[in-house]
Design a protein around this motif. Structure first.
Motif, PDB file in Angstrom:
ATOM      1  N   MET A   1      -2.127  -6.576  -2.054  1.00 31.68           N
ATOM      2  CA  MET A   1      -3.503  -6.217  -2.384  1.00 31.68           C
ATOM      3  C   MET A   1      -4.184  -5.550  -1.196  1.00 31.68           C
ATOM      4  SD  MET A   1      -4.636  -9.616  -4.535  1.00 31.68           S
ATOM      5  CE  MET A   1      -6.310  -9.052  -4.737  1.00 31.68           C
ATOM      6  N   LEU A   2      -3.908  -6.070   0.002  1.00 33.33           N
ATOM      7  CA  LEU A   2      -4.477  -5.464   1.200  1.00 33.33           C
ATOM      8  C   LEU A   2      -3.949  -4.049   1.402  1.00 33.33           C
ATOM      9  CD1 LEU A   2      -6.315  -6.059   3.634  1.00 33.33           C
ATOM     10  CD2 LEU A   2      -4.307  -6.844   4.868  1.00 33.33           C
ATOM     11  N   LEU A   3      -2.654  -3.854   1.110  1.00 37.46           N
ATOM     12  CA  LEU A   3      -2.073  -2.514   1.223  1.00 37.46           C
ATOM     13  C   LEU A   3      -2.699  -1.563   0.209  1.00 37.46           C
ATOM     14  CD1 LEU A   3       0.015  -0.592   2.435  1.00 37.46           C
ATOM     15  CD2 LEU A   3       1.669  -1.461   0.764  1.00 37.46           C
ATOM     16  N   LEU A   4      -2.882  -2.052  -1.035  1.00 34.35           N
ATOM     17  CA  LEU A   4      -3.526  -1.213  -2.056  1.00 34.35           C
ATOM     18  C   LEU A   4      -4.957  -0.876  -1.661  1.00 34.35           C
ATOM     19  CD1 LEU A   4      -2.253  -2.891  -5.363  1.00 34.35           C
ATOM     20  CD2 LEU A   4      -1.538  -0.700  -4.390  1.00 34.35           C
ATOM     21  N   THR A   5      -5.644  -1.869  -1.072  1.00 33.51           N
ATOM     22  CA  THR A   5      -7.002  -1.619  -0.597  1.00 33.51           C
ATOM     23  C   THR A   5      -7.006  -0.548   0.481  1.00 33.51           C
ATOM     24  OG1 THR A   5      -7.613  -3.916  -1.077  1.00 33.51           O
ATOM     25  CG2 THR A   5      -9.054  -2.689   0.417  1.00 33.51           C
TER      26      THR A   5
END
Length: 482
Positions: free
Chosen positions: A194-198
């Motif tokens: 999720m952090l990478l997608l963010t």
């Protein structure tokens, strides 16, 4: 020179961009959290599983004692209750033992004892019976694997004194810890994803538009064709791109503005200078009849006055540029100023049979805050323009009106008006509409620019409403004195 260029290039390459900062921050979070998971996560989960298992076993032991060992029991009766112990052992996934205070194993759910194991536990090894729980223990080698041992004293019967022991293999605890650790890792990887997608979202929706803005605006230059920055979005980046595009257009037009400025000023200076030179040459050559000398002297004075006015207005406007107007703000009577301006211009108005109609607020005097000298200049310019562009036998209306804590001062004529295409350009320096050029022979095209600069310096507004062929109304505001 080459060294300076090289240093500048290295400086640019060494710049830390916002993209690099965020990437470094993301990598620090990933590395730090991964190290934490490896260094502390497994240990924490194992300790948690150990404590959870110990609590569960202690509860099972208490329930077993409460249900099966509440009466007067002996070694023989304990053997007869073996089935209950087997059930408890299976339910708790433990090896259940009953050990006497002498170290004899009376019952073991993993081994069907024909008789007790006497003196199995040495006296020094019996200390684990008095502790609850004991971790990673084999009961002196009796158990096949290291286990978590929970011992509960049996004191309900005078016929037997000993301990109920639950031994839970470390293998099962590790499996439970691995299960929990797997869940934790799954959640951790989901959060990282999720952090990478963010981060990817921030890159595409923030960094790319920002890069476009930076790359597009850094090439903006005065006097060259500045291509527009194309960002198709209705957010702040789109608004910023539109703002920068307007700036780029203005920079592109700077040379055009400069050419117009030089063309206008040279034209306005050339015309009176040509007249002055021509008439002086005529005087020198004796071509002026004596009876017309005074007339031509008046023309020469008018042309010099025109040059003086143009020079003064250019100096004034230059001093007003970039919000550098020094104001001497004080309270003054705007009605008294209107009277003085109309009296000063009454002679010019009478030549065109124009009369003034003053519609003042219901007071003898009306005090406002502002720089009286500069507001006088604004009012004088507006009334003078109204006289120039009004028709003969007409009226100029000067009105004051109260609006809350502001006073609206308006100057209205019924003259030629301003064409729609020129309405937004009248505040530009040296601008004259096609309709006004024929009537404004002595004008410089700077009067309204000066009015705009002065009112803006007062942090107020000046507006115009005009209809071609019907007249114009100029209105500006000033704060009411308290």
């Amino acid at each position: 020179m080459a060294k300076k260029k090289q240093k500048k290039k290295l400086h640019i390459l060494g710049k830390t961009t916002l993209f690099k900062k965020l990437l470094a921050f993301y990598l620090v979070i990933v590395v730090a959290s991964f190290y934490f998971m490896l260094a502390f996560g497994r240990t924490y989960i194992y300790d948690y599983a150990l404590e959870e298992t110990a609590g569960s076993i202690e509860g099972a032991a208490d329930r077993l004692i409460a249900s099966e060992l509440t009466y007067d029991y002996t070694e023989e009766s304990l053997q007869e209750s073996r089935t209950s112990f087997d059930v408890a052992a299976k339910a708790s996934n433990c090896q259940v033992l009953i050990i006497s205070t002498m170290g004899d194993i009376i019952l073991d759910t993993e081994n069907k004892l024909s008789h007790p194991y006497y003196n199995v536990i040495a006296h020094g090894e019996q200390r684990f019976l008095r502790k609850s729980p004991t971790y990673d223990y084999t009961i002196g080698g009796y158990l096949s694997t290291s286990s978590l041992c929970i011992s509960v004293p049996l004191r309900n019967s005078p016929g037997f004194q000993g301990y109920l022991v639950f031994a839970h293999s470390n293998t099962f605890i590790e499996k439970r810890a691995d299960y929990y650790y797997g869940i934790l890792l799954t959640v951790y990887y989901i959060l990282l994803g999720m952090l990478l997608l963010t981060y990817i979202g921030i890159f595409f929706f923030c960094f790319l538009p920002l890069r476009k803005l930076r790359n597009g605006s850094k090439d903006f230059a005065i006097g060259r064709d500045n291509p527009p920055i194309v960002i198709k979005s209705n957010d702040e980046y789109g608004e910023m791109a539109d703002t920068l595009n307007v700036l780029g257009k203005e920079l592109s037009k700077f040379d055009e503005y400069q050419r117009k400025f030089l063309s206008s000023i040279s034209h306005d200076f050339r015309s009176p200078l040509t007249s002055i030179h021509g008439y002086l040459q005529a005087f020198k050559d004796g071509l002026i009849p004596p009876d017309q000398t005074e007339h031509y002297y008046d023309i020469l004075l008018a042309e010099t006055d025109r040059l003086t006015k143009l020079t003064n207005e250019i100096i004034d406007l230059n001093s007003y540029d970039k919000d550098n107007i020094l104001l001497s703000v004080k309270s003054f009577d705007i009605h008294d100023m209107i009277t003085k301006v109309t009296q000063a211009l009454d002679g010019r108005a009478e030549k065109k049979r124009i009369r003034f109609d003053t519609v003042l607020a219901d007071r003898g005097s009306l005090h406002v805050d502002g720089d009286p000298d500069k507001i006088h200049q604004v009012l004088f310019n507006l009334v003078e323009n109204a006289i120039k562009f009004n028709f003969e036998d007409s009226v100029i209306t000067i009105k004051t009106e109260l609006k809350k804590d502001r006073v609206l001062i308006s100057v209205k004529d019924t003259g030629i008006g301003i064409p729609k295409k020129d309405i937004n350009s009248i505040w530009d320096r040296f601008y004259k509409s096609d309709l006004s050029r024929g009537r404004d022979k002595s004008g410089t095209g700077l009067g309204l620019s000066i009015c705009k600069e002065i009112i803006t310096a007062h942090k107020e507004t000046i507006d115009v409403i005009s209809t071609e062929g019907a007249g114009s109304t100029f209105t500006f505001r000033l704060p009411l004195s308290h």
